[in-house]
Design a protein around this motif. Structure first.
Motif, PDB file in Angstrom:
ATOM      1  N   ALA A  70      -5.230 -15.772 -39.631  1.00 56.25           N
ATOM      2  CA  ALA A  70      -6.498 -16.511 -39.645  1.00 56.25           C
ATOM      3  C   ALA A  70      -6.442 -17.686 -40.601  1.00 56.25           C
ATOM      4  O   ALA A  70      -6.923 -18.786 -40.287  1.00 56.25           O
ATOM      5  CB  ALA A  70      -7.633 -15.564 -40.031  1.00 56.25           C
ATOM      6  N   ASP A 110      -6.916 -21.294 -39.280  1.00 59.65           N
ATOM      7  CA  ASP A 110      -8.284 -21.595 -39.699  1.00 59.65           C
ATOM      8  C   ASP A 110      -9.316 -20.988 -38.748  1.00 59.65           C
ATOM      9  O   ASP A 110     -10.074 -21.697 -38.068  1.00 59.65           O
ATOM     10  CB  ASP A 110      -8.493 -23.104 -39.810  1.00 59.65           C
ATOM     11  CG  ASP A 110      -9.806 -23.466 -40.511  1.00 59.65           C
ATOM     12  OD1 ASP A 110     -10.326 -22.608 -41.247  1.00 59.65           O
ATOM     13  OD2 ASP A 110     -10.301 -24.585 -40.313  1.00 59.65           O
ATOM     14  N   CYS A 111      -9.336 -19.666 -38.704  1.00 60.62           N
ATOM     15  CA  CYS A 111     -10.339 -18.967 -37.923  1.00 60.62           C
ATOM     16  C   CYS A 111     -10.767 -17.710 -38.668  1.00 60.62           C
ATOM     17  O   CYS A 111     -10.264 -17.420 -39.756  1.00 60.62           O
ATOM     18  CB  CYS A 111      -9.804 -18.617 -36.527  1.00 60.62           C
ATOM     19  SG  CYS A 111      -8.564 -17.305 -36.505  1.00 60.62           S
ATOM     20  N   ASP A 112     -11.662 -16.945 -38.093  1.00 61.83           N
ATOM     21  CA  ASP A 112     -12.111 -15.688 -38.666  1.00 61.83           C
ATOM     22  C   ASP A 112     -11.065 -14.605 -38.381  1.00 61.83           C
ATOM     23  O   ASP A 112     -10.601 -14.484 -37.242  1.00 61.83           O
ATOM     24  CB  ASP A 112     -13.448 -15.305 -38.032  1.00 61.83           C
ATOM     25  CG  ASP A 112     -14.110 -14.113 -38.692  1.00 61.83           C
ATOM     26  OD1 ASP A 112     -13.408 -13.130 -38.992  1.00 61.83           O
ATOM     27  OD2 ASP A 112     -15.334 -14.147 -38.887  1.00 61.83           O
ATOM     28  N   GLN A 159     -11.199 -12.566 -35.258  1.00 59.64           N
ATOM     29  CA  GLN A 159     -10.864 -13.192 -33.980  1.00 59.64           C
ATOM     30  C   GLN A 159      -9.379 -13.092 -33.646  1.00 59.64           C
ATOM     31  O   GLN A 159      -8.962 -13.454 -32.542  1.00 59.64           O
ATOM     32  CB  GLN A 159     -11.288 -14.658 -34.005  1.00 59.64           C
ATOM     33  CG  GLN A 159     -12.782 -14.856 -34.203  1.00 59.64           C
ATOM     34  CD  GLN A 159     -13.157 -16.300 -34.520  1.00 59.64           C
ATOM     35  OE1 GLN A 159     -12.287 -17.150 -34.749  1.00 59.64           O
ATOM     36  NE2 GLN A 159     -14.455 -16.578 -34.533  1.00 59.64           N
ATOM     37  N   ALA A 198      -8.016 -22.565 -32.206  1.00 64.20           N
ATOM     38  CA  ALA A 198      -8.403 -21.189 -32.507  1.00 64.20           C
ATOM     39  C   ALA A 198      -9.862 -21.127 -32.960  1.00 64.20           C
ATOM     40  O   ALA A 198     -10.293 -21.920 -33.798  1.00 64.20           O
ATOM     41  CB  ALA A 198      -7.502 -20.614 -33.595  1.00 64.20           C
ATOM     42  N   GLY A 199     -10.609 -20.192 -32.399  1.00 58.27           N
ATOM     43  CA  GLY A 199     -12.017 -20.022 -32.745  1.00 58.27           C
ATOM     44  C   GLY A 199     -12.972 -20.746 -31.832  1.00 58.27           C
ATOM     45  O   GLY A 199     -14.190 -20.628 -31.994  1.00 58.27           O
ATOM     46  N   SER A 200     -12.446 -21.480 -30.847  1.00 59.94           N
ATOM     47  CA  SER A 200     -13.306 -22.186 -29.891  1.00 59.94           C
ATOM     48  C   SER A 200     -13.805 -21.208 -28.828  1.00 59.94           C
ATOM     49  O   SER A 200     -13.027 -20.408 -28.289  1.00 59.94           O
ATOM     50  CB  SER A 200     -12.546 -23.331 -29.217  1.00 59.94           C
ATOM     51  OG  SER A 200     -12.065 -24.248 -30.174  1.00 59.94           O
ATOM     52  N   ASP A 201     -15.062 -21.280 -28.511  1.00 62.81           N
ATOM     53  CA  ASP A 201     -15.652 -20.367 -27.529  1.00 62.81           C
ATOM     54  C   ASP A 201     -15.013 -20.544 -26.154  1.00 62.81           C
ATOM     55  O   ASP A 201     -14.782 -21.670 -25.695  1.00 62.81           O
ATOM     56  CB  ASP A 201     -17.153 -20.609 -27.409  1.00 62.81           C
ATOM     57  CG  ASP A 201     -17.914 -20.149 -28.647  1.00 62.81           C
ATOM     58  OD1 ASP A 201     -17.342 -19.345 -29.417  1.00 62.81           O
ATOM     59  OD2 ASP A 201     -19.065 -20.597 -28.827  1.00 62.81           O
ATOM     60  N   VAL A 258      -5.957 -15.566 -30.380  1.00 60.34           N
ATOM     61  CA  VAL A 258      -7.247 -15.778 -31.046  1.00 60.34           C
ATOM     62  C   VAL A 258      -8.289 -16.024 -29.962  1.00 60.34           C
ATOM     63  O   VAL A 258      -8.079 -16.846 -29.064  1.00 60.34           O
ATOM     64  CB  VAL A 258      -7.211 -16.976 -32.013  1.00 60.34           C
ATOM     65  CG1 VAL A 258      -8.582 -17.165 -32.670  1.00 60.34           C
ATOM     66  CG2 VAL A 258      -6.133 -16.799 -33.080  1.00 60.34           C
ATOM     67  N   THR A 298     -12.898 -15.553 -29.234  1.00 62.31           N
ATOM     68  CA  THR A 298     -14.219 -15.247 -29.790  1.00 62.31           C
ATOM     69  C   THR A 298     -15.067 -14.461 -28.785  1.00 62.31           C
ATOM     70  O   THR A 298     -14.711 -14.324 -27.610  1.00 62.31           O
ATOM     71  CB  THR A 298     -14.966 -16.541 -30.150  1.00 62.31           C
ATOM     72  OG1 THR A 298     -15.254 -17.266 -28.937  1.00 62.31           O
ATOM     73  CG2 THR A 298     -14.141 -17.418 -31.066  1.00 62.31           C
TER      74      THR A 298
END
Length: 355
Positions: free
Chosen positions: A64, A68-70, A73, A186-189, A212, A214
């Motif tokens: 993560a 740069d994500c949660d 995820q 990463a982290g994009s819906d 990754v 969401t």
């Protein structure tokens, strides 16, 4: 997955040579590995005597931080291809179509066909302009293999939005993105990102990667993941590598510098595609591709026959390695000082003109 369909599908060709007498430019793994990674691998032996932690939180945090994500995820996988398979399996049902770039990584189409889907190919250079309507899945590889094309982040996000509106899952394969300064999606819906340690960290045999995603898509990937799907050594080396910021910076600079040097030299004899990846795609023109590959092998170098990529019929792909190794590639392809080829000696007094 249908038994007869799986039995009928062959394997996709890949680069990599196991011939110890050849310098391998056919695969794109980094020839360098981070200092200390072997110690991290060996130190994991004691941990391997018990089951790995479940879920592997330390690895998820490192991954993560890297993209740069949660951490929630992150879905650990045994290599990037496992992340690709998981995404395709959740998106594609029997009779669905998937929007795939071409030329690009052949495993996308294979995975779609394994699920009973049908690939719908679009020119890789214009994939972000394609209409995802009616497709269950769309795939983008950035930088694209084998062309080296990297896509603008804003354009990718706009395409992701169109995929969400159309109800299509977007799979973004970022296997080579770590060689660039470009930010991950990463982290994009609505997007599944696939990453691996194979390329940037030079560890294809460790089989460590992650996806990754969401929302409901991320929950589905986490639910589908097998328990203990990565070994303790894979988790330990993965966590270690993902924290090696200086190694990443040095690798990017070396690859950038050597890629441009190779491109300038190879352009004297071949049509070389622009690239942001650790490889270059060469159009050999009216030369015989088999002869180009064989003459390189005779000079101790393995290059990738790129004709297995859809739409390419006169191409080879070459990796970017270390400077002295790259000099050997240039000589093997008839470029550079003293190299064989038109106007160059083949090393035994003859002159070659077919490389």
């Amino acid at each position: 997955m249908n038994r007869e369909r799986a039995a009928a599908l062959g394997r996709e060709p890949h680069g990599s040579s196991d011939d110890p007498d050849l310098l391998d430019f056919s695969a794109n793994a980094n020839p360098e590995v981070p200092e200390g990674v072997e110690r991290a691998y060996r130190a994991a032996f004691e941990a391997a005597r018990t089951y790995p932690p479940e879920p592997p939180e330390a690895f998820r945090r490192a991954a993560a931080d890297y993209v740069d994500c949660d951490p929630e995820q992150v879905v650990p996988t045994p290599g990037g291809l496992a992340a690709i398979r998981a995404a395709v399996a959740l998106a594609v049902d029997e009779g669905d179509t998937a929007l795939l770039p071409a030329p690009s990584f052949g495993e996308y189409a294979r995975e779609v066909r394994l699920r009973g889907g049908e690939p719908a190919f679009v020119d890789a250079e214009r994939v972000l302009d394609a209409d995802p309507s009616g497709h269950a899945l769309a795939v983008v590889c950035t930088p694209n293999n084998p062309t080296g094309t990297a896509y603008d982040r804003d354009a990718l996000l706009a395409f992701a939005e169109r995929c969400r509106a159309a109800g299509a899952v977007l799979l973004v394969d970022e296997a080579f993105l770590g060689f660039t300064e470009r930010a991950s999606l990463a982290g994009s819906d609505g997007v599944v990102v696939a990453r691996a340690l194979t390329k940037l960290f030079g560890l294809p045999g460790i089989r460590t990667g992650f996806a990754v995603a969401t929302g409901d898509l991320g929950a589905a990937l986490r639910g589908a993941r097998r328990t203990w799907n990565l070994s303790a050594p894979a988790l330990a080396t993965g966590e270690f590598c993902l924290r090696q910021d200086e190694f990443v910076r040095e690798t990017r600079e070396r690859v950038r510098r050597e890629r441009e040097r190779l491109r300038d030299a190879l352009a004297e004899r071949y049509d070389v595609a622009p690239s942001e990846a650790p490889f270059l795609l060469l159009d050999v023109g009216d030369r015989d591709v088999d002869r180009v590959i064989e003459r390189a092998r005779e000079r101790g170098v393995a290059v990738r026959d790129a004709r297995s990529f859809r739409g390419l019929d006169a191409h080879v792909r070459v990796a970017v390695r270390r400077p002295a190794e790259n000099d050997r590639l240039l000589a093997a392809l008839g470029v550079g000082g003293g190299g064989a080829g038109e106007g160059g000696s083949d090393g035994d007094g003859g002159v070659e003109s077919d490389v």
